[in-house]
Design a protein around this motif. Structure first.
Motif, PDB file in Angstrom:
ATOM      1  N   PRO A   3       0.825  -1.218   0.000  1.00  0.00           N
ATOM      2  CA  PRO A   3       0.000   0.000   0.000  1.00  0.00           C
ATOM      3  C   PRO A   3       0.851   1.255   0.000  1.00  0.00           C
ATOM      4  CG  PRO A   3      -0.774  -1.580   1.642  1.00  0.00           C
ATOM      5  CD  PRO A   3       0.546  -2.097   1.150  1.00  0.00           C
ATOM      6  N   ASP A   4       0.315   2.305  -0.599  1.00  0.00           N
ATOM      7  CA  ASP A   4       1.036   3.566  -0.675  1.00  0.00           C
ATOM      8  C   ASP A   4       1.318   4.130   0.708  1.00  0.00           C
ATOM      9  OD1 ASP A   4       1.066   3.524  -3.398  1.00  0.00           O
ATOM     10  OD2 ASP A   4      -0.584   4.932  -3.669  1.00  0.00           O
ATOM     11  N   PRO A   5       2.512   4.706   0.896  1.00  0.00           N
ATOM     12  CA  PRO A   5       2.783   5.434   2.146  1.00  0.00           C
ATOM     13  C   PRO A   5       2.022   6.750   2.127  1.00  0.00           C
ATOM     14  CG  PRO A   5       4.593   5.709   0.610  1.00  0.00           C
ATOM     15  CD  PRO A   5       3.642   4.733  -0.034  1.00  0.00           C
ATOM     16  N   PRO A   6       1.942   7.432   3.258  1.00  0.00           N
ATOM     17  CA  PRO A   6       1.247   8.723   3.279  1.00  0.00           C
ATOM     18  C   PRO A   6       1.937   9.737   2.376  1.00  0.00           C
ATOM     19  CG  PRO A   6       2.437   8.361   5.339  1.00  0.00           C
ATOM     20  CD  PRO A   6       2.471   7.065   4.587  1.00  0.00           C
ATOM     21  N   SER A   7       1.144  10.525   1.653  1.00  0.00           N
ATOM     22  CA  SER A   7       1.673  11.580   0.781  1.00  0.00           C
ATOM     23  C   SER A   7       2.412  12.619   1.627  1.00  0.00           C
ATOM     24  CB  SER A   7       0.506  12.245   0.043  1.00  0.00           C
ATOM     25  OG  SER A   7       0.955  13.244  -0.815  1.00  0.00           O
ATOM     26  N   PRO A   8       3.486  13.218   1.098  1.00  0.00           N
ATOM     27  CA  PRO A   8       3.982  13.216  -0.277  1.00  0.00           C
ATOM     28  C   PRO A   8       4.955  12.089  -0.630  1.00  0.00           C
ATOM     29  CG  PRO A   8       5.210  14.805   0.985  1.00  0.00           C
ATOM     30  CD  PRO A   8       4.168  14.248   1.917  1.00  0.00           C
ATOM     31  N   ALA A   9       5.183  11.134   0.279  1.00  0.00           N
ATOM     32  CA  ALA A   9       5.998   9.980  -0.088  1.00  0.00           C
ATOM     33  C   ALA A   9       5.297   9.216  -1.208  1.00  0.00           C
ATOM     34  CB  ALA A   9       6.221   9.088   1.125  1.00  0.00           C
ATOM     35  N   HIS A  10       6.057   8.448  -1.987  1.00  0.00           N
ATOM     36  CA  HIS A  10       5.466   7.867  -3.193  1.00  0.00           C
ATOM     37  C   HIS A  10       5.805   6.405  -3.414  1.00  0.00           C
ATOM     38  CE1 HIS A  10       9.554   8.456  -4.614  1.00  0.00           C
ATOM     39  NE2 HIS A  10       9.463   9.730  -4.310  1.00  0.00           N
ATOM     40  N   ALA A  11       6.905   5.896  -2.839  1.00  0.00           N
ATOM     41  CA  ALA A  11       7.345   4.520  -3.102  1.00  0.00           C
ATOM     42  C   ALA A  11       7.344   4.246  -4.600  1.00  0.00           C
ATOM     43  CB  ALA A  11       6.462   3.510  -2.355  1.00  0.00           C
ATOM     44  N   GLY A  12       7.866   5.197  -5.375  1.00  0.00           N
ATOM     45  CA  GLY A  12       7.756   5.142  -6.826  1.00  0.00           C
ATOM     46  C   GLY A  12       8.819   4.354  -7.541  1.00  0.00           C
ATOM     47  N   GLY A  13       9.805   3.812  -6.820  1.00  0.00           N
ATOM     48  CA  GLY A  13      10.836   3.025  -7.467  1.00  0.00           C
ATOM     49  C   GLY A  13      11.927   3.856  -8.119  1.00  0.00           C
ATOM     50  N   PHE A  14      12.858   3.171  -8.760  1.00  0.00           N
ATOM     51  CA  PHE A  14      14.020   3.823  -9.352  1.00  0.00           C
ATOM     52  C   PHE A  14      13.665   4.827 -10.438  1.00  0.00           C
ATOM     53  CE2 PHE A  14      17.887   0.842  -8.571  1.00  0.00           C
ATOM     54  CZ  PHE A  14      17.579   0.806  -7.223  1.00  0.00           C
TER      55      PHE A  14
END
Length: 395
Positions: free
Chosen positions: A167-178
């Motif tokens: 699941p997505d972390p709280p914004s503005p974090a994104h866990a968007g990868g490389f």
């Protein structure tokens, strides 16, 4: 075009600056066993299947991240394109990104072939597959994880954003990868275009031909340190002239030079001593994400050797185009450079604080732990003693 660096002062500091890259094995549920049996082919096959199915099934939980692994027992040259790690083509949904080294490790099963792994697994993978020096591997891996990974599930994508990290972390974090631009990936890549032009992670044949042309012109058909210095400067000038949003500072400044040295340090067969990369092997890594046949890793743990020589060919200070205009480069005196490595650490922490302004509970605990893992490798990776920062307090 802006001022230039003072080469002698910079070169005395650069020998232990930092470079790019990370990667690794499989699901966090089997981490302790994977470290105990890293080369057992049947176990790796079973672990890969179990790890991938647990993620795609949505069974995510909070993870208390383990400390990064130490150096492996054996650190000499060895065959890494072996029967336990065959190359396999991509499947639908597999993640690949801007780092050819990580892409290759995933395609050979040194990390899960879906391109998602924990940072501890990635450290193990780059050590096993490329003989990357332990502290250097820890630094670049946890740098990428803090900026682009999921700190609750302890998973990181080597490509784009995917539900396989949880699941997505709280914004503005994104866990968007490389693939996320401006954190770990950046402008002026050797075989990937700037994000301004729309695709910052796919192999670019036009840019690779510049790689080949420079190798023919300056290296007699091989990529070596001289070619690396000339091509690095050429790619910077290309971006200055065509990308109004060009930026080459702080993290990207270090990874950009590390990216130039990486093929010489890790893509040249470890049985060779000339430190020259042939074009067939270069295409195998950069485009096909594949070890050349019978490929052996370097004969000793390696990090960023050669960066000083590359930098000295065309010294260049960090900065970028301003006012949204091409050919409008200005030096940024506040950026980290090779004479100010601790500014890099401070910038990383500041960026993480921007992504996670008010963490609580498990997320806060994991941030504190991961920042500690990063700092533990800082002195060896950057060659500098920096004051540790505690933006979220102590455990």
């Amino acid at each position: 075009m802006g001022e230039r660096a003072a080469p002698q002062k910079t070169l005395t500091m650069i020998s232990k600056a930092f470079v790019v890259l990370t990667t690794l094995l499989f699901s966090f549920n089997a981490l302790s066993t994977s470290l105990a049996f890293p080369n057992d082919p049947e176990f790796l096959k079973r672990q890969e299947i179990e790890g991938a199915s647990s993620r795609t099934g949505g069974g995510f939980g909070t993870v208390n991240p383990p400390p990064p692994p130490g150096p492996p027992r054996f650190t000499g040259v060895k065959l890494v394109h072996d029967r336990a790690h065959p190359w396999k083509p991509l499947r639908n949904g597999d993640e690949r990104g801007p780092c050819p080294g990580m892409n290759t490790l995933a395609s050979h099963g040194y990390i899960s072939r879906d391109g998602v792994a924990s940072p501890s697994q990635m450290v193990t993978a780059v050590q096993e597959g490329f003989n990357m020096e332990n502290q250097f591997a820890i630094f670049v891996t946890y740098l990428a994880h803090l900026m682009n990974g999921n700190l609750v599930t302890d998973l990181l994508s080597i490509g784009g954003k995917t539900r396989k990290t949880g699941p997505d972390p709280p914004s503005p974090a994104h866990a968007g990868g490389f693939n996320v631009h401006g954190t770990f990936e950046g402008d002026g890549g050797m075989t990937r275009a700037d994000a301004f032009f729309g695709d910052n992670h796919s192999f670019n044949e036009t840019l690779f031909q510049k790689f080949v042309d420079s190798s023919n012109k300056y290296g007699d058909g091989y990529y070596n340190l001289t070619v690396a210095g000339e091509l690095r400067f050429q790619r910077l000038q290309d971006s200055i002239a065509t990308n109004p949003q060009f930026s080459f500072k702080n993290v990207r400044y270090f990874t950009g030079y590390g990216e130039s040295a990486f093929p010489i340090n890790f893509f040249v067969d470890g049985r060779k001593t000339d430190r020259k990369l042939d074009m067939a092997s270069a295409r195998s890594f950069f485009k096909d994400m594949r070890f050349p046949p019978d490929f052996h890793r370097p004969p000793k743990p390696t990090s960023n050797e050669g960066i000083a020589e590359i930098f000295a060919i065309h010294p260049f200070l960090p900065g970028g185009n301003v006012d949204g205009k091409v050919n409008n480069f200005m030096v940024d005196p506040t950026s980290a450079d090779f004479t100010k490595p601790c500014v890099l650490y401070e910038d990383i922490v500041k960026t993480v604080q921007g992504l996670y302004p008010n963490p609580r509970g498990v997320l806060k605990r994991n941030l504190i732990k991961n920042l500690g893992f990063l700092y533990s490798s800082l002195s060896a990776a950057l060659g500098a003693q920096c004051d540790q920062l505690f933006p979220y307090g102590h455990l």
